[in-house]
Design a protein around this motif. Structure first.
Motif, PDB file in Angstrom:
ATOM      1  N   SER A  25       5.113   6.314   3.672  1.00 36.76           N
ATOM      2  CA  SER A  25       5.356   4.985   4.198  1.00 36.76           C
ATOM      3  C   SER A  25       6.577   5.076   5.103  1.00 36.76           C
ATOM      4  CB  SER A  25       5.610   4.005   3.050  1.00 36.76           C
ATOM      5  OG  SER A  25       5.701   2.694   3.563  1.00 36.76           O
ATOM      6  N   TYR A  26       6.794   4.056   5.893  1.00 32.33           N
ATOM      7  CA  TYR A  26       7.950   4.095   6.772  1.00 32.33           C
ATOM      8  C   TYR A  26       8.408   2.689   7.117  1.00 32.33           C
ATOM      9  CZ  TYR A  26       4.438   3.207  10.359  1.00 32.33           C
ATOM     10  OH  TYR A  26       3.411   2.663  11.089  1.00 32.33           O
ATOM     11  N   THR A  27       9.668   2.615   7.501  1.00 25.32           N
ATOM     12  CA  THR A  27      10.235   1.399   8.057  1.00 25.32           C
ATOM     13  C   THR A  27      10.738   1.759   9.443  1.00 25.32           C
ATOM     14  OG1 THR A  27      12.457   1.844   7.208  1.00 25.32           O
ATOM     15  CG2 THR A  27      10.958   0.589   5.769  1.00 25.32           C
ATOM     16  N   ALA A  71       6.094  10.341  -1.144  1.00 21.09           N
ATOM     17  CA  ALA A  71       6.089  10.457  -2.601  1.00 21.09           C
ATOM     18  C   ALA A  71       4.873  11.270  -3.011  1.00 21.09           C
ATOM     19  CB  ALA A  71       6.044   9.079  -3.247  1.00 21.09           C
ATOM     20  N   ALA A  72       5.004  12.007  -4.098  1.00 20.89           N
ATOM     21  CA  ALA A  72       3.888  12.801  -4.610  1.00 20.89           C
ATOM     22  C   ALA A  72       3.812  12.647  -6.120  1.00 20.89           C
ATOM     23  CB  ALA A  72       4.062  14.272  -4.245  1.00 20.89           C
ATOM     24  N   LEU A  73       2.595  12.635  -6.624  1.00 26.99           N
ATOM     25  CA  LEU A  73       2.342  12.579  -8.052  1.00 26.99           C
ATOM     26  C   LEU A  73       1.550  13.831  -8.421  1.00 26.99           C
ATOM     27  CD1 LEU A  73       2.241  11.053 -10.799  1.00 26.99           C
ATOM     28  CD2 LEU A  73       0.102  10.036  -9.977  1.00 26.99           C
ATOM     29  N   ALA A 112     -16.566   8.758   2.002  1.00 27.17           N
ATOM     30  CA  ALA A 112     -15.334   8.023   2.305  1.00 27.17           C
ATOM     31  C   ALA A 112     -14.173   8.585   1.494  1.00 27.17           C
ATOM     32  CB  ALA A 112     -15.512   6.541   2.009  1.00 27.17           C
ATOM     33  N   GLU A 113     -13.100   8.898   2.185  1.00 30.78           N
ATOM     34  CA  GLU A 113     -11.906   9.419   1.531  1.00 30.78           C
ATOM     35  C   GLU A 113     -11.177   8.281   0.829  1.00 30.78           C
ATOM     36  OE1 GLU A 113      -7.632  11.293   2.860  1.00 30.78           O
ATOM     37  OE2 GLU A 113      -9.365  11.648   4.137  1.00 30.78           O
ATOM     38  N   VAL A 114     -10.698   8.549  -0.384  1.00 32.31           N
ATOM     39  CA  VAL A 114      -9.937   7.548  -1.124  1.00 32.31           C
ATOM     40  C   VAL A 114      -8.494   7.632  -0.621  1.00 32.31           C
ATOM     41  CG1 VAL A 114      -9.249   6.714  -3.392  1.00 32.31           C
ATOM     42  CG2 VAL A 114     -11.468   7.792  -3.094  1.00 32.31           C
ATOM     43  N   HIS A 115      -8.216   6.857   0.413  1.00 33.31           N
ATOM     44  CA  HIS A 115      -6.903   6.871   1.066  1.00 33.31           C
ATOM     45  C   HIS A 115      -6.442   5.436   1.228  1.00 33.31           C
ATOM     46  CE1 HIS A 115      -3.892   7.401   4.222  1.00 33.31           C
ATOM     47  NE2 HIS A 115      -3.823   8.648   3.808  1.00 33.31           N
ATOM     48  N   GLY A 116      -5.205   5.159   0.858  1.00 29.07           N
ATOM     49  CA  GLY A 116      -4.681   3.800   0.871  1.00 29.07           C
ATOM     50  C   GLY A 116      -4.847   3.074   2.185  1.00 29.07           C
ATOM     51  N   THR A 117      -4.555   3.738   3.289  1.00 32.75           N
ATOM     52  CA  THR A 117      -4.663   3.089   4.590  1.00 32.75           C
ATOM     53  C   THR A 117      -6.103   2.719   4.902  1.00 32.75           C
ATOM     54  OG1 THR A 117      -2.736   4.295   5.398  1.00 32.75           O
ATOM     55  CG2 THR A 117      -4.196   3.356   7.056  1.00 32.75           C
ATOM     56  N   ASP A 118      -7.025   3.622   4.608  1.00 33.62           N
ATOM     57  CA  ASP A 118      -8.442   3.344   4.860  1.00 33.62           C
ATOM     58  C   ASP A 118      -8.926   2.176   4.012  1.00 33.62           C
ATOM     59  OD1 ASP A 118      -8.273   5.559   6.479  1.00 33.62           O
ATOM     60  OD2 ASP A 118      -9.260   6.898   5.050  1.00 33.62           O
TER      61      ASP A 118
END
Length: 77
Positions: free
Chosen positions: A9-11, A18-20, A50-56
Motif C-alpha cells: 500500500s502507499y500514501t 507486509a507479508a504473512l 482469477a487471481e485472489v488479489h486485493g486490488t482485483d
C-alpha cells in the motif's frame, strides 16, 4: 519453504509492504482457489483463473467482473 502472502500500500510520501508467512497445512491458505475463487467461479461466473488479489477484488477486475457490483460477495471472498 513457507508460503508468503504479500500486500502493499502507499500514501503520498510512504510505501508499505507486509507479508504473512503460513505453514502448509491441508485445507489452509496454501491453495486459495478451490475455497475462494473456485466457489465464486461456480456461483457467480468468476473466471476460474482469477487471481485472489486485493486490488482485483476491490475493483472487480481481471476476472472478477461478474461480481463487480456485489461488494458483500467480494468482501466474503
Amino acid at each position: 519453504m513457507l508460503p508468503a502472502y504479500v500486500d502493499e500500500s502507499y500514501t503520498r510520501d510512504r510505501y508499505y509492504t507486509a507479508a504473512l508467512l503460513v505453514p502448509r497445512l491441508p485445507g489452509d491458505l496454501s491453495d486459495p482457489r478451490p475455497g475462494w475463487s473456485g466457489n465464486a467461479a461456480q456461483a457467480y461466473g468468476v473466471a476460474p483463473s482469477a487471481e485472489v488479489h486485493g486490488t482485483d477484488l476491490l475493483h472487480g477486475s481481471r476476472g472478477w467482473e461478474p461480481i463487480k457490483k456485489m461488494p458483500r460477495i467480494r468482501i466474503g471472498v
